[in-house]
Design a protein around this motif. Structure first.
Motif, short mmCIF file in Angstrom:
data_model
loop_
_atom_site.label_atom_id
_atom_site.label_comp_id
_atom_site.label_asym_id
_atom_site.label_seq_id
_atom_site.Cartn_x
_atom_site.Cartn_y
_atom_site.Cartn_z
N GLY A 19 0.84 -1.20 0.00
CA GLY A 19 0.00 0.00 0.00
C GLY A 19 0.87 1.24 0.00
O GLY A 19 1.80 1.35 -0.79
N TYR A 20 0.58 2.15 0.92
CA TYR A 20 1.33 3.40 1.02
C TYR A 20 1.70 3.69 2.46
O TYR A 20 0.94 3.36 3.38
CB TYR A 20 0.49 4.58 0.49
N ASP A 21 2.87 4.31 2.65
CA ASP A 21 3.30 4.79 3.96
C ASP A 21 3.13 6.29 4.00
O ASP A 21 3.39 6.98 2.99
CB ASP A 21 4.79 4.48 4.19
N ALA A 22 2.73 6.82 5.15
CA ALA A 22 2.71 8.26 5.37
C ALA A 22 4.15 8.70 5.61
O ALA A 22 4.92 8.00 6.26
CB ALA A 22 1.84 8.60 6.58
N ALA A 23 4.53 9.85 5.08
CA ALA A 23 5.90 10.32 5.21
C ALA A 23 5.94 11.84 5.27
O ALA A 23 4.97 12.52 4.90
CB ALA A 23 6.74 9.84 4.03
N ALA A 65 -0.13 11.86 6.85
CA ALA A 65 1.11 12.64 6.91
C ALA A 65 0.82 14.10 7.25
O ALA A 65 1.57 14.73 8.01
CB ALA A 65 1.86 12.54 5.59
N ASN A 66 -0.26 14.66 6.72
CA ASN A 66 -0.66 16.03 7.06
C ASN A 66 -0.88 16.18 8.56
O ASN A 66 -0.47 17.18 9.16
CB ASN A 66 -1.95 16.43 6.33
N GLN A 67 -1.53 15.21 9.17
CA GLN A 67 -1.77 15.25 10.62
C GLN A 67 -0.46 15.22 11.39
O GLN A 67 -0.28 15.93 12.37
CB GLN A 67 -2.67 14.10 11.04
N GLN A 68 0.47 14.39 10.94
CA GLN A 68 1.77 14.32 11.61
C GLN A 68 2.58 15.60 11.38
O GLN A 68 3.27 16.07 12.28
CB GLN A 68 2.55 13.10 11.13
N LEU A 69 2.47 16.18 10.21
CA LEU A 69 3.15 17.44 9.92
C LEU A 69 2.64 18.55 10.84
O LEU A 69 3.41 19.38 11.31
CB LEU A 69 2.95 17.83 8.45
#
Length: 80
Positions: free
Chosen positions: A21-25, A58-62
């Motif tokens: 799938g995809y990883d958040a980065a 990733a937006n949330q982590q940013l």
């Protein structure tokens, strides 16, 4: 994709494709120098089915990010 600037770096939400799938980065790049960004996977162990889901995570982590250190590493608040 969201973007934030810190003292010497910019950080951008991103996603990294993988076979599962995809990883958040979060991608980090110096503000005043050319070069390729460094991708930091966030939310270790979580895979997302779509690129959009990974980018939203990733937006949330940013948004939680409090800085980027001198070596370009992500700095998050200490967890309780």
């Amino acid at each position: 994709m969201a973007r934030r600037e810190f003292d010497e770096f910019e950080a951008v939400s991103a996603m990294v494709p993988s076979p599962e799938g995809y990883d958040a980065a979060i991608a980090v790049k110096p503000l005043h120098f050319a070069g390729s960004p460094t991708f930091h996977k966030v939310l270790a162990g979580q895979k997302f089915k779509t690129a959009l889901e990974a980018d939203q995570a990733a937006n949330q982590q940013l948004a939680r990010l409090i800085g980027v250190d001198a070596e370009g590493q992500l700095v998050f608040p200490a967890s309780n």
